[in-house]
Structure formats: structure tokens, C-alpha cells
Design a protein around this motif. Structure first.
Motif, PDB file in Angstrom:
ATOM      1  N   GLU A 136      -6.261  -0.555   8.991  1.00  0.00           N
ATOM      2  CA  GLU A 136      -6.940  -1.838   9.158  1.00  0.00           C
ATOM      3  C   GLU A 136      -6.361  -2.612  10.327  1.00  0.00           C
ATOM      4  OE1 GLU A 136      -7.349  -4.204   5.630  1.00  0.00           O
ATOM      5  OE2 GLU A 136      -7.902  -2.457   4.437  1.00  0.00           O
ATOM      6  N   GLU A 159      -6.226  -1.576  -1.206  1.00  0.00           N
ATOM      7  CA  GLU A 159      -6.912  -0.343  -1.585  1.00  0.00           C
ATOM      8  C   GLU A 159      -6.938   0.662  -0.441  1.00  0.00           C
ATOM      9  OE1 GLU A 159     -10.744  -1.167  -3.227  1.00  0.00           O
ATOM     10  OE2 GLU A 159      -9.949  -2.693  -4.577  1.00  0.00           O
ATOM     11  N   LYS A 160      -6.851   0.159   0.791  1.00  0.00           N
ATOM     12  CA  LYS A 160      -6.899   1.019   1.978  1.00  0.00           C
ATOM     13  C   LYS A 160      -5.607   0.865   2.762  1.00  0.00           C
ATOM     14  CE  LYS A 160     -11.859   0.419   2.529  1.00  0.00           C
ATOM     15  NZ  LYS A 160     -12.905  -0.135   3.372  1.00  0.00           N
ATOM     16  N   SER A 161      -5.350   1.838   3.624  1.00  0.00           N
ATOM     17  CA  SER A 161      -4.173   1.811   4.481  1.00  0.00           C
ATOM     18  C   SER A 161      -4.149   0.529   5.310  1.00  0.00           C
ATOM     19  CB  SER A 161      -4.163   3.029   5.403  1.00  0.00           C
ATOM     20  OG  SER A 161      -3.187   2.871   6.407  1.00  0.00           O
ATOM     21  N   TYR A 179       0.851  -1.194   0.000  1.00  0.00           N
ATOM     22  CA  TYR A 179       0.000   0.000   0.000  1.00  0.00           C
ATOM     23  C   TYR A 179       0.889   1.248   0.000  1.00  0.00           C
ATOM     24  CZ  TYR A 179      -3.114   3.725   1.381  1.00  0.00           C
ATOM     25  OH  TYR A 179      -3.812   4.905   1.419  1.00  0.00           O
TER      26      TYR A 179
END
Length: 178
Positions: A152, A146-148, A21
Motif C-alpha cells: 500500500e 488485511e493487506k501488506s 500486518y
């Protein structure tokens, strides 16, 4: 005898799943040189280098702020064990590498835990080892988050405090006679 009976037994390779990421990955395409969602087989004696220099590194990050060689992974067998593992070494003189809150300066190395978070600059890399028995090769598989990954991970690992407990991080002096 059939060819099935005489064929070599297929060994399962240890696989290192790497989820990457970067907050600007959409605009800058820093991971465009990586192949996602497919296993890539490497020899057990390879020193696998990650960085900006496509002439030296196995896996490249297309970003001028990444070192020519950012870090390296080495596959190994644990002493007196049949279990395999990986060690990670920081190859950057300018950027520290953090592996699960352990900060590595240039040429420092540590064994990778089964699952760990590797950080440098704005890069977040989740590494997860899946065991195997082949001593000749191992696999690496990339996924794009797609996200940090840090957000998460924090959501999953929030500390749970008992109601009414006050956490005091300062040292408490205790008399030896008590």
C-alpha cells in the motif's frame, strides 16, 4: 459553584496508532494477544516493550521467531518544546529493526517520525503519532491490516519520472575547470 466549574480540565493524550500486518496472521494468529480498536492508556514514564515474553512485555506477538523483547518505545518531550514524541530502540540481538529505511542493530535507537514504517522479520508495523498535551500519560491504539502495508505504501509513493529522462545512478566525473 457546580462540580463542572471545579473539575480538572481534561487533557488530550498523545496517541500512537499502530497498524500491524503479518503475511501469516490468518493461520498463526500472531496478534491474538493485542486488543484492537481501543485506546490503551500508559504512563509517560513507562518503557513500553513489544515482544514474545508476556511476563516482561506490555504488548505480545505470539510467534516463536519474535525475540523475548523485540523493541521498546519511550515517550518523551522534545528539548525546549511542548511537543511530545517517541523513540524506538531495538532490543533484539538477533534481528535488525528497520524504521523508515534506517536499520537499527541491537540497542540502537531513533526518534519516531510522525508517521513511519517499522519492519522486522515478516512483520510490518505502521506507526502514526497524533499530538496531545498530557505529560502524565499517552495512549496506544492497535489496528489490524488485511493487506501488506508495504504494498500500500509503495502504491502511494511511486516515483514520477519525467518523460524521456534517463536516471543514471552511477557517478559522473566532472572536470574541475568546467
Amino acid at each position: 459553584m457546580s462540580s463542572f466549574e471545579t473539575a480538572d480540565t481534561e487533557e488530550i493524550a498523545t496517541c500512537l496508532s499502530i497498524t500491524v500486518y503479518h503475511p501469516s496472521q490468518e493461520e498463526k494468529q500472531v496478534f491474538r494477544a493485542l486488543s484492537f480498536c481501543q485506546r490503551q492508556q500508559l504512563r509517560a514514564d513507562d518503557l513500553v516493550k513489544f515482544g514474545r515474553d508476556c511476563n516482561v512485555c506490555h504488548f505480545n506477538f505470539v510467534d516463536g521467531r519474535v525475540s523475548r523483547i523485540q523493541f521498546a518505545l519511550q515517550f518523551f518531550r522534545h528539548f525546549n518544546s511542548s511537543e511530545f514524541g517517541f523513540e524506538i530502540k531495538n532490543m533484539s540481538k538477533k534481528v535488525k529493526l528497520t524504521v523508515d529505511n534506517v536499520e537499527l542493530a541491537y540497542l540502537n535507537k531513533v526518534d519516531l517520525p510522525e508517521t513511519c514504517m517499522v519492519l522486522f522479520g515478516e512483520y510490518q508495523i505502521l506507526m502514526q503519532k497524533q499530538g496531545g498535551e498530557s505529560e502524565d500519560y499517552f495512549d496506544i491504539r492497535f489496528e489490524l491490516a488485511e493487506k501488506s502495508l508495504l504494498q500500500e505504501k509503495r502504491l502511494l509513493k511511486k516515483p514520477i519520472l519525467d518523460y524521456g529522462m534517463i536516471q543514471n545512478d552511477s557517478p559522473i566525473e566532472i572536470d574541475e575547470n568546467e
